[in-house]
Design an enzyme around this catalytic site. Structure first.
Site, PDB file in Angstrom:
ATOM      1  N   GLN A  99       0.845  -1.191   0.000  1.00 20.54           N
ATOM      2  CA  GLN A  99       0.000   0.000   0.000  1.00 20.54           C
ATOM      3  C   GLN A  99       0.883   1.245   0.000  1.00 20.54           C
ATOM      4  O   GLN A  99       1.676   1.453   0.942  1.00 20.54           O
ATOM      5  CB  GLN A  99      -0.941   0.025   1.207  1.00 20.54           C
ATOM      6  N   TYR A 180      -5.695  10.654   4.710  1.00 23.05           N
ATOM      7  CA  TYR A 180      -4.302  10.928   4.348  1.00 23.05           C
ATOM      8  C   TYR A 180      -4.258  11.804   3.097  1.00 23.05           C
ATOM      9  O   TYR A 180      -5.307  12.297   2.647  1.00 23.05           O
ATOM     10  CB  TYR A 180      -3.534   9.609   4.225  1.00 23.05           C
TER      11      TYR A 180
HETATM   12  C1  LIG Z   1      -2.516   3.748   7.788  1.00 26.91           C
HETATM   13  C2  LIG Z   1      -3.542   3.782   8.628  1.00 26.91           C
HETATM   14  C3  LIG Z   1      -4.928   3.889   8.053  1.00 26.91           C
HETATM   15  O1  LIG Z   1      -5.066   3.791   6.821  1.00 26.91           O
HETATM   16  O2  LIG Z   1      -5.880   4.084   8.830  1.00 26.91           O
HETATM   17  C4  LIG Z   1      -3.350   3.719  10.111  1.00 26.91           C
HETATM   18  C5  LIG Z   1      -2.277   4.411  10.691  1.00 26.91           C
HETATM   19  C6  LIG Z   1      -2.089   4.346  12.068  1.00 26.91           C
HETATM   20  C7  LIG Z   1      -2.939   3.598  12.874  1.00 26.91           C
HETATM   21  C8  LIG Z   1      -4.011   2.913  12.275  1.00 26.91           C
HETATM   22  C9  LIG Z   1      -4.221   2.973  10.903  1.00 26.91           C
END
Ligand SMILES: C=C(C(=O)O)c1ccccc1
Length: 356
Positions: A99, A180
């Site tokens: 990913q 994100y």
């Molecule tokens: C990459 C994460 C996501 O997509 O939620 C993530 C990052 C930190 C803790 C939980 C999940």
């Protein structure tokens, strides 16, 4: 009907069953180098009976990192370390994609190169916390990317795709979900730009498609997946009209012939809310559903047209989840204290059904 255990070819990736290991951040990579290690080899090897493994979110560049001890896929050393993981999964007959992650504003100056501010579509703080070497801390206020910097971010996704191919992965999943960077651009609560990447739906979805175009220029679409979370407010994002924002996205994705579209159906790790089936009806490709699935829900939704089901938390404590689902066996409960950070405890020490 046990549709869950039938094979499927997702684009160019042949899967032995419909059970997918969802991306799970576990914070056990080397924080300095972003390299995975022998623990990761063992962890992913143990779970290789999944039809497809999607790795934990993996940053495409130093700027794309938002938490301590998350892995990268942008240096030669990181490629070499991941190669051991893909070799181990393939030796078990499994398939694995990485990913590709850019966190955007979900980061902290102490994690950023030269202690810089994190980058984002707009200088709007997420209002959430991230984990740094000092524990949970508020994410730092980001700076807005200049219009002419965005080309470099797109190139970072393309570079990471080349690295993923070299590391022996079967493909990549573009992380467009969970608040994100790409999700920050999509949703108007986080994106208040006034250039061609902000304002209208066409402008806010522009970066997503420019990234997909750049990734597919490196590796054909049959090896490229995409994760979206249209209704999720994870990490402080919001959109005033998710159906208006995401309907054109789901329709336009039909032109891309991706390996699959992975959708968080509702709130990430939470309520199965939002009109995700209305959006699904617009998309004609391979659809992967995620969020709170168990065997019964998986079989039900496979019978009404979902193609793949991604299980997250169940895979933490059940390396042999496929076998357990097949047998209707009870599942191990995960120990939340060891979800994030640590070593083998709560990572590679969960028992399988056949363990002595
Ligand atoms: C990459 C994460 C996501 O997509 O939620 C993530 C990052 C930190 C803790 C939980 C999940």
């Amino acid at each position: 009907t046990d549709a869950l255990f039938t094979p499927l070819t997702a684009g160019k990736i042949e899967l032995a069953n419909r059970v997918v290991m969802a991306p799970l951040t576990r914070n056990r990579a080397d924080d300095e180098t972003g390299e995975v290690n022998d623990l990761h080899v063992e962890y992913y090897r143990q779970r290789a009976s999944a039809g497809l493994i999607i790795t934990e979110a993996t940053q495409i560049s130093p700027e794309g990192k938002g938490y301590i001890q998350t892995p990268g896929i942008h240096t030669d050393q990181q490629i070499a370390a991941w190669k051991k993981v893909t070799d181990a999964v393939h030796a078990e007959g499994g398939k694995i994609v990485v990913q590709l992650w850019h966190v955007g504003r979900i980061s902290h100056t102490s994690i950023q190169p030269a202690d810089q501010a994190p980058v984002a579509p707009s200088a709007i703080s997420a209002g959430v916390k991230t984990f740094t070497k000092n524990g949970f801390e508020d994410t730092s206020t980001p700076r807005a990317l200049e219009t002419d910097e965005i080309r470099r971010v797109i190139e970072d996704f393309a570079h990471a795709t080349r690295c993923a191919k070299a590391a022996g992965f079967d493909g990549v999943e573009v992380h467009g979900a969970n608040g994100y960077l790409l999700d920050q651009f999509l949703k108007d609560g986080a994106n208040q730009r006034d250039d061609r990447y902000g304002g209208s739906v066409e402008n806010r979805t522009r970066l997503l498609f420019e990234v997909l175009d750049a990734v597919i220029a490196e590796w054909d679409a049959g090896h490229v997946g995409l994760r979206l979370s249209p209704f999720s407010n994870a990490n402080g994002v919001s959109d005033s009209d998710p159906m208006a924002t995401f309907s054109p996205v789901f329709e336009r994705l039909n032109e891309y012939k991706l390996s699959y579209l992975h959708v968080v159906e509702g709130q990430t790790g939470g309520e199965r809310d939002g009109q995700f089936d209305a959006l699904r009806s617009l998309f004609k490709g391979t659809y992967m559903g995620n969020n709170g699935y168990d065997y019964d829900l998986a079989e039900k939704r496979l019978s009404d047209g979902v193609d793949l089901v991604a299980f997250g938390r169940p895979f933490i404590a059940n390396p042999d989840l496929v076998e357990r689902l097949h047998q209707g066996a009870p599942l191990n409960e995960g120990d939340q204290d060891t979800f994030y950070g640590g070593g083998e405890k709560g990572y590679t020490d969960y028992p399988t059904l056949t363990a002595a």
